[in-house]
Write an enzyme that holds these catalytic residues in place. Sequence first.
Site, short mmCIF file in Angstrom:
data_model
loop_
_atom_site.label_atom_id
_atom_site.label_comp_id
_atom_site.label_asym_id
_atom_site.label_seq_id
_atom_site.Cartn_x
_atom_site.Cartn_y
_atom_site.Cartn_z
CG HIS A 136 39.98 35.25 39.78
ND1 HIS A 136 40.87 36.29 39.70
CD2 HIS A 136 40.00 34.68 38.55
CE1 HIS A 136 41.39 36.34 38.50
NE2 HIS A 136 40.89 35.37 37.77
CD GLU A 141 40.11 38.88 42.12
OE1 GLU A 141 40.55 37.76 42.40
OE2 GLU A 141 40.61 39.59 41.22
P1 PGA Z 1 43.80 32.94 32.12
O1 PGA Z 1 42.84 33.55 33.21
O2 PGA Z 1 42.97 31.99 31.33
O3 PGA Z 1 44.25 34.11 31.31
O4 PGA Z 1 44.90 32.25 32.86
C1 PGA Z 1 41.99 32.72 33.91
C2 PGA Z 1 41.17 33.55 34.87
O5 PGA Z 1 41.66 34.59 35.34
O6 PGA Z 1 40.03 33.15 35.13
#
Ligand code: PGA
Length: 240
Positions: A136, A141
């Site tokens: 995503h 999603e």
């Molecule tokens: P994260 O999330 O930087 O906490 O790994 C990235 C995202 O879900 O886009």
Amino acid sequence: MKIIQDTQRNCARMAAEEYRKLLGENPHCVLGLATGSTPEMLYEELVALCKAGKLSFKDVTTYNLDEYVGLDGSHPQSYRYFMDSHLFNLVDIDKTRTHVPCGIGVTDEMAAHYDDEIKQAGGVDLQLLGIGHDGHIGFNEPHDAFDLGTHCVDLAQETIEANKRFFDGNVDLVPKQAYTMGIRTIMQARKVLMVVNGAGKAEIVKKAFFGPVTPEVPASILQLHPDFILVGDEEALSLI
Ligand code: PGA
């Protein structure tokens, strides 16, 4: 697509350098910003540059990617709160020019209006992105249509699991929906900068940028963006 690999700290420094250049050339630019663990080090670097007088956010306008449905800006896990505490309260930005989608009392029509606001502001000059384990970007999603603007999404179970670490490890406390810029909104940015860190992202990075362009892997659309930079550490880029 341009790919840069270095340590996590150097990645954050290089990404910060992109901002220093852009804000130097265009102090009135429009930034698309992101939350999550990935941008934290970059925001540290930006705060340090600002405190050192090497960059100013004084005339910058910002639009964040997303917000959880049901959390208002005073909730410590809301993305407004994250942005205030990691960046906006620490630099010389005019807070009235900072925008995070509203998580409460929003109709679909109001959510879509976010895209009109971005357009009226001149469009996003530089969009920052992380990537979820399921591919995503923002909270788009797998299987979300590529041509959507800002809209409400149901979060994938994988995303809820990944984000429970911010909610005392309790899945029940993680909001199940969010407002997010759509893929169309993201692709309209003039330049897109994605930061990736850690071995946990290696598989999805390979799939997204060296596999087919498909709504099953939302980030794969970035292969078609004319000015896309991927900045990652050795672990995250280990499979490409
Ligand atoms: P994260 O999330 O930087 O906490 O790994 C990235 C995202 O879900 O886009």
